[in-house]
Motif scaffolding. Structure first.
Motif, mmCIF file in Angstrom:
data_model
loop_
_atom_site.group_PDB
_atom_site.id
_atom_site.type_symbol
_atom_site.label_atom_id
_atom_site.label_comp_id
_atom_site.label_asym_id
_atom_site.label_seq_id
_atom_site.Cartn_x
_atom_site.Cartn_y
_atom_site.Cartn_z
ATOM 1 N N LEU A 135 -20.128 12.343 3.986
ATOM 2 C CA LEU A 135 -20.623 11.064 4.501
ATOM 3 C C LEU A 135 -20.513 9.964 3.447
ATOM 4 C CD1 LEU A 135 -23.740 12.266 6.515
ATOM 5 C CD2 LEU A 135 -21.557 11.430 7.424
ATOM 6 N N LEU A 136 -20.755 10.301 2.188
ATOM 7 C CA LEU A 136 -20.578 9.339 1.104
ATOM 8 C C LEU A 136 -19.130 8.868 1.065
ATOM 9 C CD1 LEU A 136 -21.349 7.829 -1.513
ATOM 10 C CD2 LEU A 136 -20.908 9.966 -2.744
ATOM 11 N N ALA A 137 -18.200 9.791 1.159
ATOM 12 C CA ALA A 137 -16.771 9.444 1.158
ATOM 13 C C ALA A 137 -16.429 8.533 2.330
ATOM 14 C CB ALA A 137 -15.915 10.705 1.202
ATOM 15 N N PRO A 162 -13.012 27.773 -8.613
ATOM 16 C CA PRO A 162 -13.320 27.057 -7.372
ATOM 17 C C PRO A 162 -14.546 27.645 -6.679
ATOM 18 C CG PRO A 162 -10.990 27.574 -7.489
ATOM 19 C CD PRO A 162 -11.661 28.303 -8.625
ATOM 20 N N SER A 163 -15.378 26.764 -6.188
ATOM 21 C CA SER A 163 -16.542 27.158 -5.387
ATOM 22 C C SER A 163 -16.978 25.929 -4.603
ATOM 23 C CB SER A 163 -17.696 27.651 -6.273
ATOM 24 O OG SER A 163 -18.261 26.572 -7.008
ATOM 25 N N ARG A 164 -17.803 26.147 -3.634
ATOM 26 C CA ARG A 164 -18.313 25.042 -2.824
ATOM 27 C C ARG A 164 -19.069 24.028 -3.696
ATOM 28 N NH1 ARG A 164 -22.264 25.714 2.386
ATOM 29 N NH2 ARG A 164 -21.765 23.692 3.284
ATOM 30 N N GLU A 165 -19.888 24.544 -4.606
ATOM 31 C CA GLU A 165 -20.684 23.680 -5.470
ATOM 32 C C GLU A 165 -19.795 22.884 -6.427
ATOM 33 O OE1 GLU A 165 -21.255 26.974 -5.059
ATOM 34 O OE2 GLU A 165 -23.022 26.847 -3.759
ATOM 35 N N SER A 216 -10.875 14.494 -0.543
ATOM 36 C CA SER A 216 -10.308 15.826 -0.374
ATOM 37 C C SER A 216 -11.293 16.909 -0.822
ATOM 38 C CB SER A 216 -9.008 15.932 -1.172
ATOM 39 O OG SER A 216 -8.481 17.229 -1.080
ATOM 40 N N TYR A 217 -11.904 16.714 -1.983
ATOM 41 C CA TYR A 217 -12.888 17.696 -2.452
ATOM 42 C C TYR A 217 -14.128 17.714 -1.564
ATOM 43 C CZ TYR A 217 -10.405 19.147 -6.618
ATOM 44 O OH TYR A 217 -9.484 19.691 -7.473
ATOM 45 N N ALA A 218 -14.499 16.571 -1.016
ATOM 46 C CA ALA A 218 -15.646 16.532 -0.101
ATOM 47 C C ALA A 218 -15.363 17.375 1.141
ATOM 48 C CB ALA A 218 -15.969 15.093 0.286
ATOM 49 N N ARG A 219 -14.153 17.287 1.649
ATOM 50 C CA ARG A 219 -13.794 18.079 2.830
ATOM 51 C C ARG A 219 -13.723 19.566 2.488
ATOM 52 N NH1 ARG A 219 -9.894 15.618 7.076
ATOM 53 N NH2 ARG A 219 -9.775 17.839 7.338
ATOM 54 N N THR A 220 -13.162 19.882 1.332
ATOM 55 C CA THR A 220 -13.052 21.279 0.909
ATOM 56 C C THR A 220 -14.426 21.910 0.720
ATOM 57 O OG1 THR A 220 -10.958 20.828 -0.204
ATOM 58 C CG2 THR A 220 -12.132 22.806 -0.888
ATOM 59 N N LEU A 259 -19.306 18.805 -6.570
ATOM 60 C CA LEU A 259 -19.501 17.991 -7.778
ATOM 61 C C LEU A 259 -18.239 17.204 -8.117
ATOM 62 C CD1 LEU A 259 -21.553 20.457 -9.989
ATOM 63 C CD2 LEU A 259 -22.382 18.397 -8.835
ATOM 64 N N LEU A 260 -17.076 17.823 -7.931
ATOM 65 C CA LEU A 260 -15.829 17.099 -8.164
ATOM 66 C C LEU A 260 -15.714 15.921 -7.195
ATOM 67 C CD1 LEU A 260 -13.273 19.952 -8.901
ATOM 68 C CD2 LEU A 260 -13.677 17.922 -10.308
ATOM 69 N N ALA A 261 -16.104 16.140 -5.951
ATOM 70 C CA ALA A 261 -16.066 15.048 -4.975
ATOM 71 C C ALA A 261 -16.940 13.891 -5.440
ATOM 72 C CB ALA A 261 -16.520 15.545 -3.604
ATOM 73 N N VAL A 262 -18.146 14.195 -5.864
ATOM 74 C CA VAL A 262 -19.062 13.141 -6.320
ATOM 75 C C VAL A 262 -18.495 12.437 -7.547
ATOM 76 C CG1 VAL A 262 -21.345 12.700 -7.296
ATOM 77 C CG2 VAL A 262 -21.112 14.207 -5.314
ATOM 78 N N ALA A 263 -17.962 13.198 -8.487
ATOM 79 C CA ALA A 263 -17.398 12.588 -9.704
ATOM 80 C C ALA A 263 -16.263 11.634 -9.345
ATOM 81 C CB ALA A 263 -16.909 13.670 -10.666
ATOM 82 N N TYR A 264 -15.345 12.073 -8.499
ATOM 83 C CA TYR A 264 -14.211 11.216 -8.142
ATOM 84 C C TYR A 264 -14.637 10.019 -7.289
ATOM 85 C CZ TYR A 264 -10.742 14.277 -10.209
ATOM 86 O OH TYR A 264 -9.991 14.996 -11.104
#
Length: 91
Positions: free
Chosen positions: A82-84, A40-43, A70-74, A47-52
């Motif tokens: 903002l994309l979410a 786990p890391s911010r980066e 959830s990943y975007a918030r984390t 990336l997981l947020a963008v993928a999902y």
């Protein structure tokens, strides 16, 4: 299209180079699976947020949106959050 590596840099490039087309759903899922293997890391979480969120855009599956948000918030990365939020307006 390039194969997938397993480093954060490789997966970021693979995500960036994957077109937002229905035929790419399996590739986006594969990128997400490989990202989950990394620590786990911010980066990584960004990336997981963008993928999902891209998967949600292609499939409309609620679970993809919820994971992406959830990943975007984390990750606490404003552009991804903002994309979410933009995607949630179209739900």
């Amino acid at each position: 299209m390039r194969g997938l590596g397993e480093t954060l840099k490789d997966l970021a490039r693979a995500l960036r180079e994957t077109p937002l087309e229905a035929a790419q759903v399996n590739r986006l899922q594969q990128v997400a699976r490989l990202l989950h293997r990394l620590p786990p890391s911010r980066e990584r979480d960004g990336l997981l947020a963008v993928a999902y969120l891209r998967l949600y855009s292609l499939t409309g599956r609620e679970e993809h949106y919820l994971r992406g948000y959830s990943y975007a918030r984390t990750a606490r990365l404003e552009p991804v959050r903002l994309l979410a939020e933009r995607l949630s307006e179209g739900r």
